[in-house]
Every structure is written in structure tokens, then in C-alpha cells.
Scaffold this active site. Structure first.
Site, short mmCIF file in Angstrom:
data_model
loop_
_atom_site.label_atom_id
_atom_site.label_comp_id
_atom_site.label_asym_id
_atom_site.label_seq_id
_atom_site.Cartn_x
_atom_site.Cartn_y
_atom_site.Cartn_z
N HIS A 14 0.87 -1.19 0.00
CA HIS A 14 0.00 0.00 0.00
C HIS A 14 0.89 1.23 0.00
O HIS A 14 1.32 1.71 1.05
CB HIS A 14 -0.91 -0.04 1.24
CG HIS A 14 -1.91 1.09 1.29
ND1 HIS A 14 -3.09 0.99 2.00
CD2 HIS A 14 -1.91 2.33 0.74
CE1 HIS A 14 -3.77 2.12 1.88
NE2 HIS A 14 -3.06 2.95 1.13
N HIS A 16 1.40 4.88 -2.40
CA HIS A 16 1.05 5.76 -3.53
C HIS A 16 2.36 6.38 -4.01
O HIS A 16 3.04 7.07 -3.23
CB HIS A 16 0.09 6.86 -3.07
CG HIS A 16 -1.18 6.31 -2.47
ND1 HIS A 16 -2.34 6.15 -3.20
CD2 HIS A 16 -1.45 5.84 -1.22
CE1 HIS A 16 -3.27 5.62 -2.41
NE2 HIS A 16 -2.76 5.43 -1.21
N HIS A 194 -9.48 1.21 -1.49
CA HIS A 194 -9.45 1.84 -0.17
C HIS A 194 -10.89 1.81 0.36
O HIS A 194 -11.82 2.22 -0.35
CB HIS A 194 -9.01 3.30 -0.26
CG HIS A 194 -7.55 3.51 -0.46
ND1 HIS A 194 -6.83 2.94 -1.47
CD2 HIS A 194 -6.66 4.27 0.25
CE1 HIS A 194 -5.57 3.34 -1.38
NE2 HIS A 194 -5.43 4.14 -0.35
N GLU A 197 -11.36 3.45 5.83
CA GLU A 197 -10.31 4.31 6.43
C GLU A 197 -11.06 5.38 7.23
O GLU A 197 -10.99 5.40 8.45
CB GLU A 197 -9.43 4.93 5.34
CG GLU A 197 -8.35 5.89 5.86
CD GLU A 197 -7.58 6.61 4.74
OE1 GLU A 197 -8.04 6.61 3.57
OE2 GLU A 197 -6.52 7.19 5.04
N ASP A 276 1.79 7.02 2.20
CA ASP A 276 2.42 8.20 1.57
C ASP A 276 3.61 8.62 2.43
O ASP A 276 3.55 9.61 3.16
CB ASP A 276 1.38 9.34 1.50
CG ASP A 276 0.15 8.94 0.71
OD1 ASP A 276 0.23 8.92 -0.53
OD2 ASP A 276 -0.87 8.62 1.34
N1 HPA Z 1 -6.38 7.54 1.35
C1 HPA Z 1 -7.07 7.83 0.26
N2 HPA Z 1 -6.52 8.31 -0.84
C2 HPA Z 1 -5.21 8.51 -0.86
C3 HPA Z 1 -4.44 8.24 0.24
C4 HPA Z 1 -5.05 7.71 1.41
O1 HPA Z 1 -4.44 7.46 2.46
N3 HPA Z 1 -3.16 8.55 -0.11
C5 HPA Z 1 -3.18 8.98 -1.38
N4 HPA Z 1 -4.42 8.96 -1.83
ZN ZN Z 2 -3.65 4.85 0.54
#
Ligand code: HPA
Ligand code: ZN
Length: 336
Positions: A14, A16, A194, A197, A276
Site C-alpha cells: 500500500h 502511492h 481503499h 479508512e 504516503d
Molecule cells: N487515502 C485515500 N486516498 C489517498 C491516500 C489515502 O491514504 N493517499 C493517497 N491517496
Molecule cells: Zn492509501
């Protein structure tokens, strides 16, 4: 740094790629591409990284992507990540990219995909890191926009292996993307999303049942729904958890308040990831370290997390068993 964390081979599932843009490289690319930045120095950029939730982060993250214009920029970004991954003993990486964050600025999709793909090939040759590229749709945009993006990417089908769903979760349920995920699966692409979250457990159900996701990114809010916990455990659906991200974006107040022990205690296939890292203050090893320390994880528990990462990876049987053997060797040496 715990030396076992450092030595363990692991998979990053995971990540980006745009979220690996360190402020120094941001400045270098801004200069090269003559893009104005609202900051005077990399340190000033870092000081601006204070987030109150997912959206407050995304606003800054999309700002950062403005320095990425040419295939070489995407190559340099991905190459910088691979060097870091190699240092941290990442042996397999599954990497998200957000084409719509760039095509809306008129960057050709070919430059994005080929730039990243070339770096991944070099990473395999130089470091032996296997990898998969995952094209993510931005969920704050429409299903039609996602479909157009997929069609535009299909000429480069060989360069990516899966599709994902990211960006602002609240108010953007996975079911918005049912059609484009069906089309992607028809092409033999695997699906992840995703969900859970910031969004409710219902979004995790939709990711599984409407999108055909075989892995859930984050998913931490599943604990609110016992039936969902049963489903995730029974089908062994992996959750790619990102502890430092969850604290920075205030999903949890602190690492100690994270529900990782609950997820593990329930027998779910959890993996540790960095999301990230340039924005959240740590790559995969720092994430392992943080939970290892906060929850006093034993070597056996750390191995289990690394083993889960290989179980949850989209690799063929030969690669999976080679990776598991590498891990087993390190574990055995640790016991002596
Ligand atoms: N969540 C959703 N979108 C995203 C994230 C994340 O943590 N990081 C980059 N795009
Ligand atoms: Zn993410």
C-alpha cells in the site's frame, strides 16, 4: 531501529508513488519544470505537513503532484522510492498511481505509465525487487471519468496489473465504480480498493461485493461490524494497514490507540505499509518499528506480519515460495 525489522524481507502493498515525493525532489522537479511552489525551502514544505483528516492531506498531496510533468519525472520519482525500498529490504512492491491527478493537467497517460514502469524494470534488474503497478481511480470524480481513464490506459495494459480506488472516501461509496471495476476485471486486472479508512463498514462490503476487491486498503473500521469481521477472516481478505498514516490523518489519536491488536487478535490477514511516506514521516520499516514498539510485538509477531505481506501479494506461486523461504532463513538465523 530494531535490527530484525531491518533484516526481514517484506512486501510493500500500500504505497502511492505520488506520496513518496520528498520535498527535496519536489524542489528539484519544480526548478527543472519551471513550476512555482508556494514554499521557500524543503524544510518549509515539511512544516506545512500538519493534517486534520484525509481531505486536508489530499489538498496538499495534489498540490505536490503539480511538479510531475514528463516521463523522466515519473521515472525519477519511482527510482528514488526503489532505492529507499532496497535499503529497507522490501523484496516486492505493489505501487499505486493516480493517473487522473496528472491527465487533468494534460500530462499524457503514456508518460506517466512508461516513466514509472521503466523505473520498476530497473528496480527488478538492479535490486531484484519484483513489483506490480496498480492504477487507482479518484473516487471524488465520476464513474464515467474513471472509465475513460481505464480505456486510455489499456494500450499500456502490460505495464500494470491491477486497479484500485483512492482519494476522498466520505460520500463516495465504492458502488459508484461498479461498472469500471467490472470492465477492469474483464481485462484480467486484479481489484483492490481503499475502504473503511474514514468511511463506514458498508463501504468495505461494497468494495468486496460490488467491485470484486480481493484486498482492502486500510479497512480499519471493519471492527464496527462483526459480520464483516467474520467475512474478512473466513475469506482471508487481506487488510493493508498503514499505522503512521492513520495517526497523521487522525483516524487514531496515537499509535497506541490503533486497533491493530484487535485486528490481529481476530485472526485477520493484516499487513503493515507506508501509504504516503514522504508526507507521513516514515517508510515501511518506520511503520513496523512504530507498532513493534507501541505493542511490544515479539519477533514471532513481526515475522507473521511479514509473512502476511507475502501471502497477500499478487505474485505467482514460485515467487511467493521464494520470498517465504528468504523470510524463513532470516527468522532461523535470528533464533540462533
Ligand atoms: N487515502 C485515500 N486516498 C489517498 C491516500 C489515502 O491514504 N493517499 C493517497 N491517496
Ligand atoms: Zn492509501
Amino acid at each position: 531501529m530494531n535490527s530484525l525489522v531491518k533484516r526481514m524481507p517484506k512486501a510493500e502493498l500500500h504505497l502511492h508513488i505520488e506520496g513518496t515525493l520528498e520535498p527535496e525532489l519536489m524542489f528539484e522537479l519544480a526548478l527543472r519544470n519551471r513550476v512555482a511552489l508556494p514554499f521557500k525551502s524543503p524544510d518549509e514544505v515539511r512544516k506545512a505537513y500538519k493534517f486534520s483528516d484525509l481531505q486536508s492531506f489530499l489538498d496538499i498531496y495534489y498540490q505536490g503532484t503539480r511538479v510531475l510533468l514528463h516521463d523522466r519525472d515519473f521515472y525519477d520519482l519511482a527510482w528514488a522510492y526503489l532505492q529507499k525500498a532496497h535499503e529497507q529490504n522490501v523484496r516486492h512492491a505493489e505501487i499505486f498511481f493516480d493517473p487522473q491527478a496528472h491527465t487533468e493537467r494534460d500530462v499524457p497517460i503514456q508518460a506517466i505509465i512508461e516513466g514509472i514502469h521503466d523505473a520498476l524494470r530497473c528496480g527488478e534488474q538492479r535490486f531484484g525487487i519484483s513489483s506490480r503497478l496498480i492504477l487507482c481511480f479518484l473516487r471524488h470524480l465520476s464513474g464515467d471519468d474513471a472509465m475513460r481513464t481505464l480505456e486510455a490506459a489499456l494500450p499500456y495494459r502490460n505495464a500494470f496489473a491491477g486497479v484500485g480506488l483512492d482519494s476522498s472516501e466520505r460520500g463516495h461509496p465504492p458502488e459508484k465504480f461498479t461498472k469500471v471495476f467490472a470492465r477492469a476485471r474483464e481485462e484480467g486486472l486484479f481489484a483492490v480498493a481503499h475502504a473503511g479508512e474514514e468511511g463506514p463498514p458498508e463501504y468495505v462490503w461494497q468494495a468486496l461485493d460490488r467491485l470484486g476487491a480481493s484486498r482492502i486498503d486500510h479497512g480499519v473500521r471493519c471492527v464496527e461490524d462483526p459480520a464483516l469481521m467474520d467475512r474478512l477472516r473466513t475469506d482471508r481478505v487481506p487488510l493493508t494497514v498503514c499505522p503512521l498514516s492513520n495517526v497523521k490523518l487522525r483516524v487514531f489519536d496515537s499509535i497506541r490507540a490503533h486497533n491493530l491488536p484487535h485486528l490481529l487478535g481476530a485472526g485477520l490477514c493484516v499487513t503493515i505499509n507506508s501509504d504516503d511516506p514522504a508526507y507521513f514521516g516514515g517508510y515501511i520499516n518506520e511503520n513496523f518499528e512504530a507498532v513493534g514498539e507501541a505493542f511490544d510485538l515479539t519477533p514471532v509477531q513481526l515475522w507473521a506480519l511479514a509473512r502476511n505481506s507475502f501471502e497477500a501479494a499478487f505474485v505467482d506461486d514460485a515467487r511467493r515460495s521464494a520470498l517465504l523461504t528468504e523470510l524463513e532463513m532470516v527468522c532461523q538465523n535470528n533464533r540462533r
